[in-house]
Scaffold this motif. Structure first.
Motif, PDB file in Angstrom:
ATOM      1  N   MET A  96       0.733  -1.192   0.246  1.00 44.64           N
ATOM      2  CA  MET A  96      -0.266   0.673   0.358  1.00 44.64           C
ATOM      3  C   MET A  96       1.276   1.278  -0.478  1.00 44.64           C
ATOM      4  SD  MET A  96      -3.247  -1.163   2.509  1.00 44.64           S
ATOM      5  CE  MET A  96      -2.953   0.292   3.700  1.00 44.64           C
ATOM      6  N   THR A  97       1.987   1.364   0.478  1.00 42.23           N
ATOM      7  CA  THR A  97       2.437   2.656   1.082  1.00 42.23           C
ATOM      8  C   THR A  97       3.536   2.692  -0.713  1.00 42.23           C
ATOM      9  OG1 THR A  97       3.670   2.020   2.931  1.00 42.23           O
ATOM     10  CG2 THR A  97       5.171   3.254   2.246  1.00 42.23           C
ATOM     11  N   LEU A  98       4.308   1.603  -1.362  1.00 41.45           N
ATOM     12  CA  LEU A  98       4.430   1.435  -2.750  1.00 41.45           C
ATOM     13  C   LEU A  98       3.221   2.460  -3.717  1.00 41.45           C
ATOM     14  CD1 LEU A  98       6.679  -1.417  -3.138  1.00 41.45           C
ATOM     15  CD2 LEU A  98       7.103   0.824  -2.540  1.00 41.45           C
ATOM     16  N   GLN A  99       1.965   1.431  -3.654  1.00 37.94           N
ATOM     17  CA  GLN A  99       1.219   2.817  -4.387  1.00 37.94           C
ATOM     18  C   GLN A  99       1.065   3.195  -4.125  1.00 37.94           C
ATOM     19  OE1 GLN A  99      -3.051   0.320  -3.324  1.00 37.94           O
ATOM     20  NE2 GLN A  99      -3.696   1.267  -5.322  1.00 37.94           N
ATOM     21  N   HIS A 100       0.616   4.486  -2.973  1.00 38.24           N
ATOM     22  CA  HIS A 100       0.528   4.979  -2.410  1.00 38.24           C
ATOM     23  C   HIS A 100       2.140   6.017  -2.614  1.00 38.24           C
ATOM     24  CE1 HIS A 100      -2.806   5.136  -0.524  1.00 38.24           C
ATOM     25  NE2 HIS A 100      -2.300   4.171   0.291  1.00 38.24           N
ATOM     26  N   LEU A 101       3.201   5.745  -2.902  1.00 38.74           N
ATOM     27  CA  LEU A 101       4.452   6.450  -3.392  1.00 38.74           C
ATOM     28  C   LEU A 101       4.415   6.810  -5.135  1.00 38.74           C
ATOM     29  CD1 LEU A 101       7.039   5.571  -1.266  1.00 38.74           C
ATOM     30  CD2 LEU A 101       6.484   6.962  -1.007  1.00 38.74           C
TER      31      LEU A 101
END
Length: 116
Positions: A96-101
Motif C-alpha cells: 500500500m505504501t508503494l502504491q501511494h508513493l
C-alpha cells in the motif's frame, strides 16, 4: 534533494521486500532464516527512513500510514513476539505504501526530485 533520495530509498526498500516475499506464505517466511533475516533488515531500514523523513513531507502524503510504520519500528527488535504485525507489514503495509508513493510521484513530482 534529500527528501527525493529518501523517498526513492523507501521505494527501493519496499520493492526489495516484495521481491523477497512475493511467493512465500507466512509459515514459510517465519521458517526461512535467510529470507526472514533479510526482510526484517529491509523493514528496519524502511522504518528508519520513514522516521527520518521530515514531518512536513509526511503531511504532504496523508494516505501513507505513517503511524503503522512508527509502530512497526517498535516491534521489529522482537519479531517473534509480533508475527502478525510483521506479516501485515510485509503483505499489506509495504504494497500500500508503494502504491501511494507511485501516486504521489505523479501528483507531487517535486517531492521526489533529487536535483537541487
Amino acid at each position: 534533494m534529500l527528501t527525493g533520495a529518501m523517498l526513492g530509498l523507501m521505494e527501493q526498500l519496499g520493492l526489495d521486500i516484495l521481491t523477497l516475499t512475493e511467493e512465500i506464505n507466512e509459515a514459510e517466511f517465519f521458517a526461512s532464516r535467510l529470507t526472514r533475516t533479510e526482510t526484517l533488515r529491509l523493514l528496519g531500514s524502511l522504518t528508519q527512513t520513514v522516521a527520518n523523513l521530515p514531518i512536513g513531507v509526511r503531511e504532504q502524503m496523508p494516505e501513507i500510514n505513517w503511524a503503522a510504520w512508527a509502530a512497526l519500528s517498535l516491534v521489529l527488535p522482537k519479531p517473534t513476539h509480533h508475527p502478525l504485525q510483521i506479516w501485515v507489514a510485509i503483505k499489506e503495509l509495504t504494497p500500500m505504501t508503494l502504491q501511494h508513493l507511485n501516486g504521489y510521484k505523479r501528483t507531487q513530482p517535486k517531492l521526489f526530485s533529487i536535483v537541487p
